[in-house]
Scaffold this active site. Sequence first.
Site, PDB file in Angstrom:
ATOM      1  N   THR A 117     -22.665  33.661 -16.096  1.00  0.00           N
ATOM      2  CA  THR A 117     -22.335  34.913 -15.408  1.00  0.00           C
ATOM      3  C   THR A 117     -21.276  35.702 -16.172  1.00  0.00           C
ATOM      4  O   THR A 117     -20.412  35.112 -16.842  1.00  0.00           O
ATOM      5  CB  THR A 117     -21.800  34.597 -13.993  1.00  0.00           C
ATOM      6  N   TYR A 141     -15.757  30.163  -8.928  1.00  0.00           N
ATOM      7  CA  TYR A 141     -17.168  30.351  -9.302  1.00  0.00           C
ATOM      8  C   TYR A 141     -17.285  30.537 -10.826  1.00  0.00           C
ATOM      9  O   TYR A 141     -18.034  29.810 -11.501  1.00  0.00           O
ATOM     10  CB  TYR A 141     -17.747  31.561  -8.557  1.00  0.00           C
TER      11      TYR A 141
HETATM   12  N1  NAD Z   1     -27.596  37.043  -8.591  1.00  0.00           N
HETATM   13  C1  NAD Z   1     -26.741  37.397  -9.541  1.00  0.00           C
HETATM   14  O1  NAD Z   1     -26.391  38.592  -9.684  1.00  0.00           O
HETATM   15  C2  NAD Z   1     -26.208  36.360 -10.499  1.00  0.00           C
HETATM   16  C3  NAD Z   1     -25.281  36.768 -11.461  1.00  0.00           C
HETATM   17  C4  NAD Z   1     -24.800  35.818 -12.362  1.00  0.00           C
HETATM   18  C5  NAD Z   1     -25.258  34.507 -12.335  1.00  0.00           C
HETATM   19  N2  NAD Z   1     -26.151  34.118 -11.377  1.00  0.00           N
HETATM   20  C6  NAD Z   1     -26.590  32.717 -11.385  1.00  0.00           C
HETATM   21  O2  NAD Z   1     -27.985  32.650 -11.322  1.00  0.00           O
HETATM   22  C7  NAD Z   1     -28.404  31.479 -10.615  1.00  0.00           C
HETATM   23  C8  NAD Z   1     -29.425  31.877  -9.572  1.00  0.00           C
HETATM   24  O3  NAD Z   1     -28.820  32.818  -8.688  1.00  0.00           O
HETATM   25  P1  NAD Z   1     -29.629  33.573  -7.555  1.00  0.00           P
HETATM   26  O4  NAD Z   1     -29.059  34.941  -7.427  1.00  0.00           O
HETATM   27  O5  NAD Z   1     -31.079  33.408  -7.768  1.00  0.00           O
HETATM   28  O6  NAD Z   1     -29.136  32.754  -6.279  1.00  0.00           O
HETATM   29  P2  NAD Z   1     -29.979  32.067  -5.115  1.00  0.00           P
HETATM   30  O7  NAD Z   1     -28.981  31.560  -4.135  1.00  0.00           O
HETATM   31  O8  NAD Z   1     -31.045  32.994  -4.632  1.00  0.00           O
HETATM   32  O9  NAD Z   1     -30.672  30.856  -5.888  1.00  0.00           O
HETATM   33  C9  NAD Z   1     -30.108  29.589  -6.047  1.00  0.00           C
HETATM   34  C10 NAD Z   1     -31.176  28.578  -5.666  1.00  0.00           C
HETATM   35  O10 NAD Z   1     -30.686  27.267  -5.906  1.00  0.00           O
HETATM   36  C11 NAD Z   1     -30.928  26.469  -4.754  1.00  0.00           C
HETATM   37  N3  NAD Z   1     -29.864  25.452  -4.759  1.00  0.00           N
HETATM   38  C12 NAD Z   1     -28.522  25.631  -4.634  1.00  0.00           C
HETATM   39  N4  NAD Z   1     -27.893  24.453  -4.730  1.00  0.00           N
HETATM   40  C13 NAD Z   1     -28.848  23.497  -4.892  1.00  0.00           C
HETATM   41  C14 NAD Z   1     -28.832  22.090  -5.047  1.00  0.00           C
HETATM   42  N5  NAD Z   1     -27.684  21.386  -5.041  1.00  0.00           N
HETATM   43  N6  NAD Z   1     -30.008  21.438  -5.205  1.00  0.00           N
HETATM   44  C15 NAD Z   1     -31.183  22.112  -5.228  1.00  0.00           C
HETATM   45  N7  NAD Z   1     -31.263  23.436  -5.081  1.00  0.00           N
HETATM   46  C16 NAD Z   1     -30.100  24.132  -4.925  1.00  0.00           C
HETATM   47  C17 NAD Z   1     -30.912  27.414  -3.567  1.00  0.00           C
HETATM   48  O11 NAD Z   1     -31.630  26.948  -2.445  1.00  0.00           O
HETATM   49  C18 NAD Z   1     -31.563  28.661  -4.193  1.00  0.00           C
HETATM   50  O12 NAD Z   1     -32.968  28.608  -4.061  1.00  0.00           O
HETATM   51  C19 NAD Z   1     -27.147  30.851 -10.043  1.00  0.00           C
HETATM   52  O13 NAD Z   1     -26.801  29.742 -10.826  1.00  0.00           O
HETATM   53  C20 NAD Z   1     -26.113  31.956 -10.168  1.00  0.00           C
HETATM   54  O14 NAD Z   1     -24.822  31.437 -10.360  1.00  0.00           O
HETATM   55  C21 NAD Z   1     -26.630  35.012 -10.453  1.00  0.00           C
END
Ligand code: NAD
Length: 325
Positions: A117, A141
């Site tokens: 991120t 985070y």
């Molecule tokens: N959305 C953004 O703008 C953004 C920005 C920077 C980084 N990220 C990173 O991208 C990744 C995905 O983010 P997202 O926006 O799709 O979030 P999201 O919450 O929609 O997706 C995360 C997924 O991981 C699953 N999950 C969480 N912990 C788990 C565990 N212990 N075991 C199994 N499944 C688990 C959740 O059920 C979910 O389906 C994350 O790692 C996040 O840190 C997202």
Amino acid sequence: MANILVTGGAGYIGSHVVKLLGESDHKLTIIDDLSTGKKESVLFGKFVELNIGNTEKLEEVIKSGNFDACFHFAGSIVVPESVTDPIKYYENNTKNTFELLKLCHKYSVNKFIFSSTAAVYGDVEGGICSEDTPINPLNPYGKTKYMTEWMLEDFAHAYKSFEYVIFRYFNVAGANVDGKIGQCTPNATHLIKIASQVAAGKRDKMVIFGTDYPTPDGTCIRDYIHVDDLAQAHVDGFNYLLKGGKSQVMNAGYGQGYSVKEVIETVREVTGHDVPVDLGERRAGDAAKLISKAEKIGHTIGWKPKFNDIELICKTASNWEKNLS
Ligand SMILES: NC(=O)c1ccc[n+]([C@@H]2O[C@H](COP(=O)([O-])OP(=O)(O)OC[C@H]3O[C@@H](n4cnc5c(N)ncnc54)[C@H](O)[C@@H]3O)[C@@H](O)[C@H]2O)c1
């Protein structure tokens, strides 16, 4: 065709990557505990409902899977929550990822794609971040994400067949342009998602946090990347590793910023609905401006974004939101 393990593939970004990988006929196994994801978002592959913290079960899946690669999206992602509940973040993002990495090493899953991120940069003077900008995460985070970057670097250094691609995402937004999937995350804190919920009548109004930043209209500026372009970056990054590319850390953004007010105005325009706002105080830890220096990803893996258009981003997000029950 590769055999790929995807953690968090039922989530917002993971599900878009799964769709693209599935359309390219890769064999996929998706692990997700559905804590924030939805099974209906997984359009391809074998789905395993599992918390990756369950190391015993995770080992069974990885041992029998014979995977070529792991795409790791599973994690906890809400910045303010990470400040009040750091244990959850170090446990899910750091400890669980470490266990996953150990198993990948044990069973020779030697290509790893990781969601990092822009939060690793913190508050950067001038607001433009290149991959060489000093790292200074302002919250647990961002720290947990950077800890994984460190682990990956050390693994690749020590274990010569292990290679990774780390993407430092800027603000991911929008929904699949085919309209099949989008962001379902409950209680999402993402600006375009919330503005779309207001436009769809699911919320009465929203708050702009801070109107006195040193930006032209006083609100924060961010680099919004369409989720389909981000998904394509993952496929390009994976192809790069398949061709023998070396481990890389890359920003994933367009290199262009929009203020909070500009984004809300765009949502008003594309939906034709009012988006009432309250003007609130600044939130702790929000940088005035965060924009990607975006050259490296194109040069390195040949990524060519197709949806760098804030109207399209807001339109796909709001269309998705309107139809989401
Ligand atoms: N959305 C953004 O703008 C953004 C920005 C920077 C980084 N990220 C990173 O991208 C990744 C995905 O983010 P997202 O926006 O799709 O979030 P999201 O919450 O929609 O997706 C995360 C997924 O991981 C699953 N999950 C969480 N912990 C788990 C565990 N212990 N075991 C199994 N499944 C688990 C959740 O059920 C979910 O389906 C994350 O790692 C996040 O840190 C997202």
